[in-house]
Design an enzyme around this catalytic site. Structure first.
Site, PDB file in Angstrom:
ATOM      1  N   LYS A   9       0.831  -1.209   0.000  1.00  0.00           N
ATOM      2  CA  LYS A   9       0.000   0.000   0.000  1.00  0.00           C
ATOM      3  C   LYS A   9       0.868   1.263   0.000  1.00  0.00           C
ATOM      4  CE  LYS A   9      -4.046  -2.018   2.359  1.00  0.00           C
ATOM      5  NZ  LYS A   9      -4.857  -1.960   3.616  1.00  0.00           N
ATOM      6  N   TYR A  49     -12.638  -2.464  -3.097  1.00  0.00           N
ATOM      7  CA  TYR A  49     -13.137  -2.396  -1.724  1.00  0.00           C
ATOM      8  C   TYR A  49     -14.664  -2.312  -1.665  1.00  0.00           C
ATOM      9  CZ  TYR A  49      -8.505  -1.865   0.472  1.00  0.00           C
ATOM     10  OH  TYR A  49      -7.230  -2.069   0.941  1.00  0.00           O
ATOM     11  N   PHE A  57     -15.436   4.527   7.202  1.00  0.00           N
ATOM     12  CA  PHE A  57     -14.039   4.706   6.804  1.00  0.00           C
ATOM     13  C   PHE A  57     -13.816   4.556   5.305  1.00  0.00           C
ATOM     14  CE2 PHE A  57     -14.565   0.219   8.035  1.00  0.00           C
ATOM     15  CZ  PHE A  57     -14.027  -0.445   6.940  1.00  0.00           C
ATOM     16  N   ARG A  85      -2.009 -14.010   4.656  1.00  0.00           N
ATOM     17  CA  ARG A  85      -2.591 -13.191   5.730  1.00  0.00           C
ATOM     18  C   ARG A  85      -1.873 -13.406   7.065  1.00  0.00           C
ATOM     19  NH1 ARG A  85      -7.259 -10.092   4.461  1.00  0.00           N
ATOM     20  NH2 ARG A  85      -7.786  -9.955   6.650  1.00  0.00           N
ATOM     21  N   THR A  91      -5.602  -7.050  10.780  1.00  0.00           N
ATOM     22  CA  THR A  91      -5.882  -5.745  10.157  1.00  0.00           C
ATOM     23  C   THR A  91      -5.323  -4.568  10.952  1.00  0.00           C
ATOM     24  OG1 THR A  91      -7.907  -6.675   9.222  1.00  0.00           O
ATOM     25  CG2 THR A  91      -7.751  -4.267   9.304  1.00  0.00           C
ATOM     26  N   ARG A 102       2.591  -6.304   9.512  1.00  0.00           N
ATOM     27  CA  ARG A 102       1.899  -5.216  10.215  1.00  0.00           C
ATOM     28  C   ARG A 102       2.398  -5.089  11.659  1.00  0.00           C
ATOM     29  NH1 ARG A 102      -4.015  -6.856   7.669  1.00  0.00           N
ATOM     30  NH2 ARG A 102      -4.007  -5.411   5.893  1.00  0.00           N
ATOM     31  N   ASN A 112      -1.849   0.397   7.245  1.00  0.00           N
ATOM     32  CA  ASN A 112      -1.407  -0.950   7.623  1.00  0.00           C
ATOM     33  C   ASN A 112      -0.604  -1.672   6.543  1.00  0.00           C
ATOM     34  OD1 ASN A 112      -3.504  -1.605   5.945  1.00  0.00           O
ATOM     35  ND2 ASN A 112      -4.729  -2.668   7.478  1.00  0.00           N
ATOM     36  N   HIS A 115      -2.058  -5.242   1.627  1.00  0.00           N
ATOM     37  CA  HIS A 115      -3.357  -5.884   1.414  1.00  0.00           C
ATOM     38  C   HIS A 115      -3.146  -7.325   1.005  1.00  0.00           C
ATOM     39  CE1 HIS A 115      -7.419  -6.745  -0.095  1.00  0.00           C
ATOM     40  NE2 HIS A 115      -6.809  -7.331  -1.107  1.00  0.00           N
ATOM     41  N   GLU A 126     -10.014 -10.548  -7.205  1.00  0.00           N
ATOM     42  CA  GLU A 126      -9.116  -9.389  -7.130  1.00  0.00           C
ATOM     43  C   GLU A 126      -7.946  -9.538  -8.104  1.00  0.00           C
ATOM     44  OE1 GLU A 126      -8.113  -9.125  -2.976  1.00  0.00           O
ATOM     45  OE2 GLU A 126     -10.142  -8.557  -2.397  1.00  0.00           O
TER      46      GLU A 126
HETATM   47  P1  DAT Z   1      -7.883  -6.307   5.718  1.00  0.00           P
HETATM   48  O1  DAT Z   1      -7.082  -5.254   4.980  1.00  0.00           O
HETATM   49  O2  DAT Z   1      -7.092  -6.898   6.854  1.00  0.00           O
HETATM   50  O3  DAT Z   1      -8.460  -7.350   4.807  1.00  0.00           O
HETATM   51  P2  DAT Z   1     -10.574  -5.197   5.876  1.00  0.00           P
HETATM   52  O4  DAT Z   1     -10.832  -5.826   4.555  1.00  0.00           O
HETATM   53  O5  DAT Z   1     -11.532  -5.470   6.967  1.00  0.00           O
HETATM   54  O6  DAT Z   1      -9.101  -5.548   6.412  1.00  0.00           O
HETATM   55  O7  DAT Z   1     -10.516  -3.612   5.684  1.00  0.00           O
HETATM   56  C1  DAT Z   1      -9.854  -3.047   4.580  1.00  0.00           C
HETATM   57  C2  DAT Z   1      -9.039  -1.898   5.062  1.00  0.00           C
HETATM   58  O8  DAT Z   1      -9.878  -0.869   5.569  1.00  0.00           O
HETATM   59  C3  DAT Z   1      -8.094  -2.251   6.200  1.00  0.00           C
HETATM   60  O9  DAT Z   1      -6.848  -2.733   5.716  1.00  0.00           O
HETATM   61  C4  DAT Z   1      -7.965  -0.971   6.951  1.00  0.00           C
HETATM   62  C5  DAT Z   1      -9.296  -0.277   6.734  1.00  0.00           C
HETATM   63  N1  DAT Z   1     -10.224  -0.481   7.861  1.00  0.00           N
HETATM   64  C6  DAT Z   1     -10.862  -1.628   8.175  1.00  0.00           C
HETATM   65  N2  DAT Z   1     -11.653  -1.470   9.233  1.00  0.00           N
HETATM   66  C7  DAT Z   1     -11.514  -0.172   9.603  1.00  0.00           C
HETATM   67  C8  DAT Z   1     -12.082   0.633  10.629  1.00  0.00           C
HETATM   68  N3  DAT Z   1     -12.983   0.136  11.508  1.00  0.00           N
HETATM   69  N4  DAT Z   1     -11.683   1.930  10.709  1.00  0.00           N
HETATM   70  C9  DAT Z   1     -10.799   2.442   9.836  1.00  0.00           C
HETATM   71  N5  DAT Z   1     -10.233   1.750   8.835  1.00  0.00           N
HETATM   72  C10 DAT Z   1     -10.591   0.457   8.715  1.00  0.00           C
HETATM   73 MG    MG Z   2      -9.951  -7.243   3.388  1.00  0.00          MG
END
Ligand code: DAT
Ligand code: MG
Length: 149
Positions: A9, A49, A57, A85, A91, A102, A112, A115, A126
């Site tokens: 990222k 996303y 967010f 992962r 996350t 991370r 973080n 991805h 994806e």
């Molecule tokens: P991951 O990237 O571990 O698959 P995710 O798909 O739940 O996590 O979320 C995508 C991204 O969005 C994540 O890397 C960081 C951000 N994110 C997730 N939950 C969040 C939250 N509650 N507040 C702020 N950012 C968040």
């Molecule tokens: Mg995710």
């Protein structure tokens, strides 16, 4: 055999951690079958996303992922989704185990570093979103070890 889409990222790129991050997946034994430097535009970010659309967010997430170039990779291997992962860590970097990407380099959930797809189905979806079929170069096993087809 699974595939997963991994992104270094924008914060990982800006901090000069792309090589470090790629090396960890490489050493884990995941095979790189696609890799490129690219800028994610808003349309791609929203499709990638889509599951988070409507969450508070979401706008910040799209702004962040489009803010600088990323390295996009398709990794292949046994249990590639889960393996990638665990190498990434959970996350929220504040909760990620030391030794994970991370957990070693991050503190903020919104920064973080990396991805990775969250299911085999999303690994395929994806990968197809980011790469044309001819951009992927599968490996095949030979008597000399792993070689490009
Ligand atoms: P991951 O990237 O571990 O698959 P995710 O798909 O739940 O996590 O979320 C995508 C991204 O969005 C994540 O890397 C960081 C951000 N994110 C997730 N939950 C969040 C939250 N509650 N507040 C702020 N950012 C968040
Ligand atoms: Mg995710």
């Amino acid at each position: 055999m699974e595939r997963t889409l991994v992104l270094v990222k924008p914060d990982g790129m800006q901090r000069g951690l792309a090589g470090e991050i790629i090396a960890r997946f490489e050493r884990r034994g995941l095979r790189i079958i696609g890799m490129k430097l690219m800028r994610i535009d808003e349309a791609l970010a929203k499709r990638h996303y889509a599951e988070h659309e409507g969450k508070p967010f979401f706008a910040g997430l799209v702004a962040y992922i489009t803010s600088a170039p990323v390295v996009a990779m398709v990794l292949e291997g046994t249990d590639a989704v889960k393996s990638a992962r665990t190498t990434m860590g959970v996350t929220n970097p504040a909760e990620a185990a030391p030794g994970s990407i991370r957990g070693d380099f991050g503190l903020e959930r919104g920064r973080n570093l990396v991805h990775g797809s969250d299911s085999p189905e999303n690994g395929i979806r994806e990968s197809e979103l980011f790469f044309r079929p001819e951009e992927l170069v599968p490996w095949t096993r030979s008597v000399d070890g792993w070689v490009f087809e």
